[in-house]
Design an enzyme around this catalytic site. Structure first.
Site, short mmCIF file in Angstrom:
data_model
loop_
_atom_site.label_atom_id
_atom_site.label_comp_id
_atom_site.label_asym_id
_atom_site.label_seq_id
_atom_site.Cartn_x
_atom_site.Cartn_y
_atom_site.Cartn_z
N ASP A 29 -6.70 -6.72 4.03
CA ASP A 29 -6.02 -5.42 4.11
C ASP A 29 -6.07 -4.90 5.54
OD1 ASP A 29 -5.15 -2.82 3.74
OD2 ASP A 29 -6.71 -2.27 2.30
N MET A 51 -9.18 8.03 0.13
CA MET A 51 -10.10 8.34 1.25
C MET A 51 -10.64 9.75 1.08
SD MET A 51 -7.68 7.04 4.35
CE MET A 51 -6.81 5.47 4.28
N HIS A 61 -1.11 -1.31 -4.36
CA HIS A 61 -2.39 -0.98 -3.72
C HIS A 61 -2.45 0.52 -3.42
CE1 HIS A 61 -5.96 -2.13 -1.33
NE2 HIS A 61 -5.57 -1.23 -0.44
N MET A 83 -12.21 4.29 -0.48
CA MET A 83 -12.92 4.48 0.79
C MET A 83 -13.62 5.82 0.68
SD MET A 83 -9.89 2.95 3.16
CE MET A 83 -8.71 3.07 1.80
N SER A 95 0.84 -1.20 0.00
CA SER A 95 0.00 0.00 0.00
C SER A 95 0.87 1.25 0.00
CB SER A 95 -0.90 0.03 1.23
OG SER A 95 -1.50 1.30 1.32
N HIS A 137 -8.31 1.05 -3.98
CA HIS A 137 -9.26 0.78 -2.90
C HIS A 137 -9.94 2.10 -2.54
CE1 HIS A 137 -9.62 -0.46 1.67
NE2 HIS A 137 -10.80 -0.34 1.08
N MET A 181 -11.62 -6.17 5.09
CA MET A 181 -10.81 -5.26 5.91
C MET A 181 -10.51 -5.93 7.25
SD MET A 181 -9.98 -2.62 4.21
CE MET A 181 -9.13 -1.83 5.58
C1 DX5 Z 1 -6.48 1.30 5.61
C2 DX5 Z 1 -5.97 0.97 4.22
C3 DX5 Z 1 -4.84 0.00 4.20
C4 DX5 Z 1 -3.63 0.44 4.92
C5 DX5 Z 1 -2.88 -0.78 5.37
O1 DX5 Z 1 -7.65 2.03 5.51
O2 DX5 Z 1 -7.00 0.40 3.43
O3 DX5 Z 1 -4.50 -0.36 2.86
O4 DX5 Z 1 -2.81 1.28 4.16
O5 DX5 Z 1 -1.86 -0.34 6.17
P1 DX5 Z 1 -1.06 -1.28 7.16
O6 DX5 Z 1 -0.46 -2.37 6.36
O7 DX5 Z 1 -0.07 -0.33 7.73
O8 DX5 Z 1 -2.04 -1.80 8.18
ZN ZN Z 2 -6.50 -0.51 1.32
#
Ligand code: DX5
Ligand code: ZN
Length: 216
Positions: A175, A37, A33, A68, A8, A66, A137
């Site tokens: 994730d 947001m 990834h 959000m 990510s 992704h 998630m």
């Molecule tokens: C959270 C994201 C994840 C995040 C994962 O809302 O969707 O992709 O970046 O981060 P780590 O691996 O640090 O938990």
């Molecule tokens: Zn994500």
């Protein structure tokens, strides 16, 4: 069995985005990834189209976006236009998941659907046959660096059983809070794709961390 690592970019150094994405490009990670947001669906704002386009310039690997964001159907065509190969949105973010899936397909991207930790896996059943991938998630969406929620393991197994029944080709992505310490357990529980932000970018050797997860 599919095994994919998707680092990510949220955890990258944005002052050196090009460098960090090229590092992923040279690693064994198959996808990149990208967490978008909107400050409404989740209490955080990450980045949007200009950053996506910059990432697109730095790698030919599939961009796994992704979303959000609330009412994702408003923007999926633009994400595809700006370089997304795969677009995943949240079941909780829209009133008409089937319509959003159709718009993603019209744009030429692969369609994914995600659920937050509190949403029952059963809620996916009506639309499961329509998507290429489900993203479970394993933390509350919004921030990197959180602890993996152990209840996610049973949710992955339940989804795998539902997919065996309704859609055997479905990819399962997980994730949040993933590292070399739990990658093997997740693959064995039925995950195909693991997203990892902090564990990759905070590692002394990110490419080695990716390899450890893949061959865990
Ligand atoms: C959270 C994201 C994840 C995040 C994962 O809302 O969707 O992709 O970046 O981060 P780590 O691996 O640090 O938990
Ligand atoms: Zn994500």
């Amino acid at each position: 069995m599919t095994r994919i690592i998707a680092p990510s970019v949220l955890a990258a150094d944005f002052g050196h985005l090009d460098r960090d994405v090229r590092m992923i490009d040279r690693s064994e990670a198959a996808w990149v990834h990208i967490d978008v947001m909107d400050g409404l669906f989740v209490p955080n704002i990450s980045f949007g189209f200009p950053v996506l386009r910059a990432i697109r310039q730095a790698t030919a690997k599939p961009l796994d976006v992704h979303l959000m964001i609330t009412a994702p159907e408003r923007y999926v065509a633009r994400f595809a236009h700006d370089g997304a190969d795969r677009i995943t949105f949240h079941l909780e973010a829209t009133d008409d998941a089937a319509h959003c899936i159709a718009l993603i397909r019209d744009s030429g991207a692969s369609a994914g659907l995600s659920i937050k930790p509190g949403t029952p896996v059963e809620a996916l059943r009506p639309v499961l046959p329509l998507v290429d991938m489900v993203l479970i998630m394993s933390v509350e969406p919004g921030f990197g660096g959180q602890q993996f929620l152990p209840a996610s393991l049973d949710r992955i197994a339940a989804l795998r059983r539902m997919a065996d029944e309704l859609h055997p080709q479905l990819l399962i992505e997980v994730d949040g809070g993933i590292s070399a310490a739990n990658a093997r357990t997740l693959f064995e529980a039925g995950a195909d794709v693991l997203v990892a932000g902090s564990s990759v970018f905070k590692a002394a050797d990110p490419a080695a961390e990716i390899a450890h997860m893949l061959h865990a």
